[in-house]
Design a protein around this motif. Sequence first.
Motif, PDB file in Angstrom:
ATOM      1  N   PHE A 348       0.849  -1.192   0.000  1.00  0.00           N
ATOM      2  CA  PHE A 348       0.000   0.000   0.000  1.00  0.00           C
ATOM      3  C   PHE A 348       0.887   1.245   0.000  1.00  0.00           C
ATOM      4  O   PHE A 348       1.868   1.316   0.745  1.00  0.00           O
ATOM      5  CB  PHE A 348      -0.908   0.030   1.234  1.00  0.00           C
ATOM      6  N   TYR A 349       0.516   2.206  -0.837  1.00  0.00           N
ATOM      7  CA  TYR A 349       1.201   3.498  -0.872  1.00  0.00           C
ATOM      8  C   TYR A 349       0.276   4.543  -0.257  1.00  0.00           C
ATOM      9  O   TYR A 349      -0.841   4.747  -0.723  1.00  0.00           O
ATOM     10  CB  TYR A 349       1.518   3.911  -2.310  1.00  0.00           C
ATOM     11  N   PHE A 350       0.769   5.192   0.796  1.00  0.00           N
ATOM     12  CA  PHE A 350      -0.007   6.255   1.424  1.00  0.00           C
ATOM     13  C   PHE A 350       0.646   7.598   1.125  1.00  0.00           C
ATOM     14  O   PHE A 350       1.830   7.813   1.410  1.00  0.00           O
ATOM     15  CB  PHE A 350      -0.098   6.054   2.942  1.00  0.00           C
ATOM     16  N   ASN A 351      -0.113   8.514   0.529  1.00  0.00           N
ATOM     17  CA  ASN A 351       0.380   9.850   0.212  1.00  0.00           C
ATOM     18  C   ASN A 351      -0.069  10.814   1.311  1.00  0.00           C
ATOM     19  O   ASN A 351      -1.258  11.145   1.397  1.00  0.00           O
ATOM     20  CB  ASN A 351      -0.158  10.300  -1.150  1.00  0.00           C
ATOM     21  N   GLU A 353       0.368  14.025   1.668  1.00  0.00           N
ATOM     22  CA  GLU A 353      -0.105  15.324   1.198  1.00  0.00           C
ATOM     23  C   GLU A 353      -1.551  15.251   0.722  1.00  0.00           C
ATOM     24  O   GLU A 353      -2.335  16.179   0.933  1.00  0.00           O
ATOM     25  CB  GLU A 353       0.805  15.829   0.082  1.00  0.00           C
ATOM     26  N   ARG A 354      -1.912  14.138   0.088  1.00  0.00           N
ATOM     27  CA  ARG A 354      -3.284  13.984  -0.404  1.00  0.00           C
ATOM     28  C   ARG A 354      -4.168  13.212   0.556  1.00  0.00           C
ATOM     29  O   ARG A 354      -5.392  13.163   0.374  1.00  0.00           O
ATOM     30  CB  ARG A 354      -3.268  13.254  -1.749  1.00  0.00           C
ATOM     31  N   ASN A 355      -3.520  12.548   1.544  1.00  0.00           N
ATOM     32  CA  ASN A 355      -4.254  11.677   2.459  1.00  0.00           C
ATOM     33  C   ASN A 355      -4.992  10.584   1.681  1.00  0.00           C
ATOM     34  O   ASN A 355      -6.159  10.278   1.945  1.00  0.00           O
ATOM     35  CB  ASN A 355      -5.225  12.470   3.325  1.00  0.00           C
ATOM     36  N   THR A 356      -4.294   9.997   0.708  1.00  0.00           N
ATOM     37  CA  THR A 356      -4.877   8.951  -0.133  1.00  0.00           C
ATOM     38  C   THR A 356      -4.076   7.668   0.000  1.00  0.00           C
ATOM     39  O   THR A 356      -2.868   7.686   0.255  1.00  0.00           O
ATOM     40  CB  THR A 356      -4.896   9.376  -1.610  1.00  0.00           C
ATOM     41  N   LEU A 357      -4.758   6.554  -0.193  1.00  0.00           N
ATOM     42  CA  LEU A 357      -4.156   5.236  -0.051  1.00  0.00           C
ATOM     43  C   LEU A 357      -4.379   4.446  -1.336  1.00  0.00           C
ATOM     44  O   LEU A 357      -5.495   4.390  -1.852  1.00  0.00           O
ATOM     45  CB  LEU A 357      -4.779   4.495   1.133  1.00  0.00           C
ATOM     46  N   GLN A 358      -3.321   3.846  -1.879  1.00  0.00           N
ATOM     47  CA  GLN A 358      -3.421   3.061  -3.098  1.00  0.00           C
ATOM     48  C   GLN A 358      -2.905   1.645  -2.855  1.00  0.00           C
ATOM     49  O   GLN A 358      -1.786   1.457  -2.366  1.00  0.00           O
ATOM     50  CB  GLN A 358      -2.604   3.691  -4.230  1.00  0.00           C
ATOM     51  N   ARG A 359      -3.735   0.672  -3.187  1.00  0.00           N
ATOM     52  CA  ARG A 359      -3.333  -0.723  -3.041  1.00  0.00           C
ATOM     53  C   ARG A 359      -2.728  -1.227  -4.348  1.00  0.00           C
ATOM     54  O   ARG A 359      -3.245  -0.969  -5.432  1.00  0.00           O
ATOM     55  CB  ARG A 359      -4.533  -1.595  -2.652  1.00  0.00           C
ATOM     56  N   VAL A 360      -1.615  -1.961  -4.236  1.00  0.00           N
ATOM     57  CA  VAL A 360      -0.940  -2.520  -5.404  1.00  0.00           C
ATOM     58  C   VAL A 360      -0.707  -4.011  -5.169  1.00  0.00           C
ATOM     59  O   VAL A 360      -0.106  -4.400  -4.159  1.00  0.00           O
ATOM     60  CB  VAL A 360       0.406  -1.826  -5.678  1.00  0.00           C
ATOM     61  N   GLU A 361      -1.194  -4.836  -6.079  1.00  0.00           N
ATOM     62  CA  GLU A 361      -0.945  -6.271  -5.985  1.00  0.00           C
ATOM     63  C   GLU A 361       0.385  -6.605  -6.668  1.00  0.00           C
ATOM     64  O   GLU A 361       0.632  -6.205  -7.793  1.00  0.00           O
ATOM     65  CB  GLU A 361      -2.068  -7.069  -6.641  1.00  0.00           C
ATOM     66  N   ILE A 362       1.240  -7.332  -5.955  1.00  0.00           N
ATOM     67  CA  ILE A 362       2.521  -7.760  -6.504  1.00  0.00           C
ATOM     68  C   ILE A 362       2.364  -9.178  -7.035  1.00  0.00           C
ATOM     69  O   ILE A 362       2.065 -10.107  -6.272  1.00  0.00           O
ATOM     70  CB  ILE A 362       3.640  -7.713  -5.442  1.00  0.00           C
ATOM     71  N   GLN A 363       2.556  -9.336  -8.322  1.00  0.00           N
ATOM     72  CA  GLN A 363       2.426 -10.647  -8.948  1.00  0.00           C
ATOM     73  C   GLN A 363       3.792 -11.128  -9.429  1.00  0.00           C
ATOM     74  O   GLN A 363       4.620 -10.327  -9.859  1.00  0.00           O
ATOM     75  CB  GLN A 363       1.457 -10.576 -10.131  1.00  0.00           C
ATOM     76  N   GLY A 364       3.997 -12.453  -9.345  1.00  0.00           N
ATOM     77  CA  GLY A 364       5.234 -13.012  -9.872  1.00  0.00           C
ATOM     78  C   GLY A 364       6.073 -13.769  -8.862  1.00  0.00           C
ATOM     79  O   GLY A 364       7.125 -14.307  -9.220  1.00  0.00           O
ATOM     80  N   PHE A 365       5.617 -13.832  -7.589  1.00  0.00           N
ATOM     81  CA  PHE A 365       6.368 -14.618  -6.615  1.00  0.00           C
ATOM     82  C   PHE A 365       6.293 -16.110  -6.937  1.00  0.00           C
ATOM     83  O   PHE A 365       7.165 -16.878  -6.549  1.00  0.00           O
ATOM     84  CB  PHE A 365       5.840 -14.376  -5.203  1.00  0.00           C
ATOM     85  N   GLY A 366       5.225 -16.515  -7.633  1.00  0.00           N
ATOM     86  CA  GLY A 366       5.109 -17.901  -8.056  1.00  0.00           C
ATOM     87  C   GLY A 366       4.449 -18.783  -7.021  1.00  0.00           C
ATOM     88  O   GLY A 366       4.126 -18.360  -5.909  1.00  0.00           O
ATOM     89  N   GLU A 367       4.288 -20.047  -7.396  1.00  0.00           N
ATOM     90  CA  GLU A 367       3.606 -21.016  -6.537  1.00  0.00           C
ATOM     91  C   GLU A 367       4.553 -22.085  -6.010  1.00  0.00           C
ATOM     92  O   GLU A 367       4.120 -23.121  -5.529  1.00  0.00           O
ATOM     93  CB  GLU A 367       2.464 -21.669  -7.316  1.00  0.00           C
TER      94      GLU A 367
END
Length: 430
Positions: A348-351, A353-367
Amino acid sequence: MEILSRLPSKSVALFRCVSKRWASMFASPSSKELFMTKSSAKSRLLFAIAENGTSEKEDCVWSFFSSPQLENPYEKSSSTLVAAAEFHVKFSPENLRINYYSELKYFSIGYASGLIYIYGNRYQARPVICNPNTGRYAILPNRYTYRKAYSFFGFDPIGKQYKALSIIYPTGPGRNKILTLGDGDFEWRKIKCPLPRPDIKSDGICINGVLYFLAESYQGSFEYVIVCFDVRSETFTYIGVEKFCRLINYKGKLAMIYWEDDVDIYAMCNIPKDLDEYLEENLDVDATNELRVWVLEDVEKQKWSKYAYTWTDDKFFRRHLSIAGATASGEIVFSMRKYTSKQPFYVFYFNPERNTLQRVEIQGFGEAFKKTCSVRTFVNHIEDLDVNDLKQLKSVHPPLKPEFYCLPEADTESDSDSDSESDGQGDEEG
């Protein structure tokens, strides 16, 4: 050279094998500086994923990944963004006993200028420094300690030297020591810490050649202090703080960050393997996220700029997250502490200055991971050609004999005696 400077470090390493001329060209100071400038402009998140063995005798397998560190991720309309993780290397030197623990006195991991420092199983293991991009590493000399101890990793940007700092446990024997990753033989040297036997409360963070970590010290009463260790001069100073907190690099300045309802988790939970479980079981799921950030504006005057942020988000489960740090532009990054192949992994990225939160899914760790793994996330990871050139990082390490795991250093007894005399405290079995 401008075009070649855009290549990843692995490609540069291959090109250097073409001829002596090419090797000399890439090794020149101007080439390294140009490469560093390009790399710094595209910092990445570094993920160190630990898959512990099923028993104490089995080695831990570390897997290193990185993904693009998103700048201004809030411009997109999607509620969840996706970033691809790039696999670098699996790391599991035989018999090093670098199993992951969530308790600071049983396990240390640090990041400084492109290198990872890992030290686990105090009375069995040897500390190791690793390049997470290439897998090359150096095994440091045996550092006998009491079964509990603390260890940190820093970088001097002026002298271009890495150093490991070992701090003894408050009730344990031994001496504080330091090691320089230099051109000569590795050697632990004694170092005097003016603060008498501090109880460490955080990982270390190195900012502009100063290593910071939170500690609790008894000076008539128990007080929290931020220990400031100048890596170049090897001197200590201190900053008093009011409460338990985490430390991050915020736009090149030291910042303390904490939740309004934070408690000293290391005092609350004394079982080394159950700290993560304690957090998941005891944090209120419905708690409002009240974040406090203090930025140190003046070191000498100890002047702080204080900020408070509040938000609610039904996708932000604080009990599953750790504070990874802050990007160069000031976004505070939170990362999941655990990974399982059956569930998505988020940062999660929290800004502020804007008081906004962005969720980012990380793909590629594998199974390929067979069970739930622990994840340590580091921000602002860059590729540095100087790191790849370190002569001390070997791709093959010498075999470790069993006695390495049971014999103390030759000067342990004298160290203990010196501690008693200099600190006015006897050695106890904790």
